[in-house]
Design a protein around this motif. Structure first.
Motif, short mmCIF file in Angstrom:
data_model
loop_
_atom_site.label_atom_id
_atom_site.label_comp_id
_atom_site.label_asym_id
_atom_site.label_seq_id
_atom_site.Cartn_x
_atom_site.Cartn_y
_atom_site.Cartn_z
N VAL A 179 -21.94 46.56 -18.27
CA VAL A 179 -20.65 46.25 -17.89
C VAL A 179 -19.83 45.73 -18.89
O VAL A 179 -18.37 46.36 -18.88
N ILE A 180 -20.31 45.05 -19.88
CA ILE A 180 -19.18 44.48 -20.87
C ILE A 180 -18.89 45.58 -21.98
O ILE A 180 -17.70 45.61 -22.65
N LEU B 276 -12.26 49.50 -21.75
CA LEU B 276 -11.12 49.40 -20.59
C LEU B 276 -10.01 48.71 -21.28
O LEU B 276 -8.87 48.95 -21.24
N MET B 277 -10.38 47.57 -22.02
CA MET B 277 -9.50 46.52 -22.78
C MET B 277 -9.58 46.40 -24.33
O MET B 277 -9.96 45.37 -24.62
N PRO B 278 -9.18 47.20 -24.99
CA PRO B 278 -9.82 47.28 -26.47
C PRO B 278 -8.88 46.15 -27.30
O PRO B 278 -9.38 45.70 -28.22
N LYS C 75 -12.22 40.87 -27.94
CA LYS C 75 -12.48 40.77 -29.37
C LYS C 75 -14.16 40.98 -29.83
O LYS C 75 -14.31 41.08 -30.82
N GLY C 76 -14.74 40.98 -28.89
CA GLY C 76 -16.32 41.27 -29.06
C GLY C 76 -16.88 41.05 -27.90
O GLY C 76 -16.68 40.49 -26.97
N ILE C 77 -18.32 41.60 -27.88
CA ILE C 77 -19.00 41.56 -26.67
C ILE C 77 -20.47 41.12 -27.15
O ILE C 77 -21.16 41.67 -28.11
N VAL D 27 -16.11 52.03 -28.26
CA VAL D 27 -16.08 50.45 -28.53
C VAL D 27 -16.07 50.22 -29.88
O VAL D 27 -16.90 50.74 -30.72
N ASN D 28 -15.00 49.52 -30.31
CA ASN D 28 -14.95 49.41 -31.86
C ASN D 28 -14.92 47.78 -32.19
O ASN D 28 -14.24 47.28 -33.10
#
Length: 290
Positions: free
Chosen positions: A129-130, A136-138, A142-144, A232-233
């Protein structure tokens, strides 16, 4: 004399006001956000700070999973715990519980609270999910940080594998969940904790829970579990137990900025089993997000 009493009274009220201000800052306030499809997403918030930590529970659980973390982390951060749609105190009207839809649940809270700097902490299923939420919200994520999840984002799973894993829950949901939780915890785990987790997970409506389970592991069937990381960056950090081995080399082939911390002597629920060690390790992971 009257002036002295008045001064003492004012000082008492000022002191009480300071205490209340501190208490109010750490007190959990509750809210509801509307997701993209109208689902009501229940959440609680406490603490303050430029960075918000959003804690997301795993499959068939709820925000009570993080009961040992809220007061600790709200000392330094704004802390939000939430119930994904189809869980806890959120609504159960969704027909398909996809990881993308769950990411929209997170976005609904971020939008409502007008958060610009967020670190997402997700357990088990919420690892997927994360990742979707970061995609979705780059700019705002700020991190997952995944908790006992994503042991191998490229793990090959066939449709027949998924069907076989789902079958025990479809045959007898309570019995299937009991076996699942037993296999997710060490044999010497506290009996009350075992009971609580089992009953919490087994209390979900079976149809909704099985749909969520199929969508979660279905990502491994389609390859989306690793493909999502192409977008995912931000730093991706795991805080994993050793009950199930993590293949970091496989993960590094798909995740650009990857690191991992381990929780020793724990099963699938380190935030409950080893709360002190988990909090210390999670804080290190949070601080490593630049």
């Amino acid at each position: 004399m009257k002036r002295l009493i008045l001064r003492i009274t004012l000082l008492v009220f000022m002191a009480l006001g300071s205490v209340n201000a501190i208490a109010d800052d750490s007190m959990v306030k509750y809210g509801i956000a509307l997701s993209h499809d109208g689902e009501q997403i229940a959440y609680g918030k406490s603490g303050s700070g430029d960075t918000a930590l959003i804690f997301i529970h795993g499959w068939s659980l709820d925000s009570r999973l993080w009961q040992n973390q809220v007061s600790e982390f709200s000392k330094q951060y704004q802390v939000i715990t939430m119930d994904l749609a189809g869980h806890g105190n959120s609504s159960f009207n969704r027909e398909e519980y996809t990881m993308v839809a769950f990411a929209q649940d997170i976005k609904a809270i971020i939008d409502k609270e007008q958060l610009d700097s967020v670190i997402l902490v997700g357990h088990s299923m919420a690892g997927g999910v994360i990742a979707e939420a970061a995609k979705l919200m780059p700019k705002r994520v700020k991190g997952i940080i995944g908790v006992d999840t994503s042991q191998n984002v490229a793990l090959p799973v066939s449709q027949s594998d998924l069907d076989a894993m789902t079958e025990p829950f479809e045959d007898d949901f309570q019995a299937g969940m009991t076996l699942f939780v037993q296999g997710s915890l060490p044999k010497e785990v506290d009996s009350e904790l075992l009971y609580w987790v089992t009953q919490d997970m087994a209390s979900a409506p079976p149809v909704a829970a099985i749909n969520q389970f199929r969508h979660y592991l279905g990502q491994y069937v389609t390859g989306e579990a690793h493909r999502v990381y192409e977008s995912v960056n931000v730093p991706v950090i795991l805080v994993n137990a050793r009950l199930w081995p993590t293949d970091s080399e496989a993960n590094k082939r798909h995740i650009k900025d990857y690191s991992i911390y381990y929780i020793e002597d724990s099963g699938h629920f380190p935030m409950l089993e080893q709360a002190e060690q988990f909090n210390s390790t999670l804080m290190k992971a949070i601080k490593s997000v630049k």
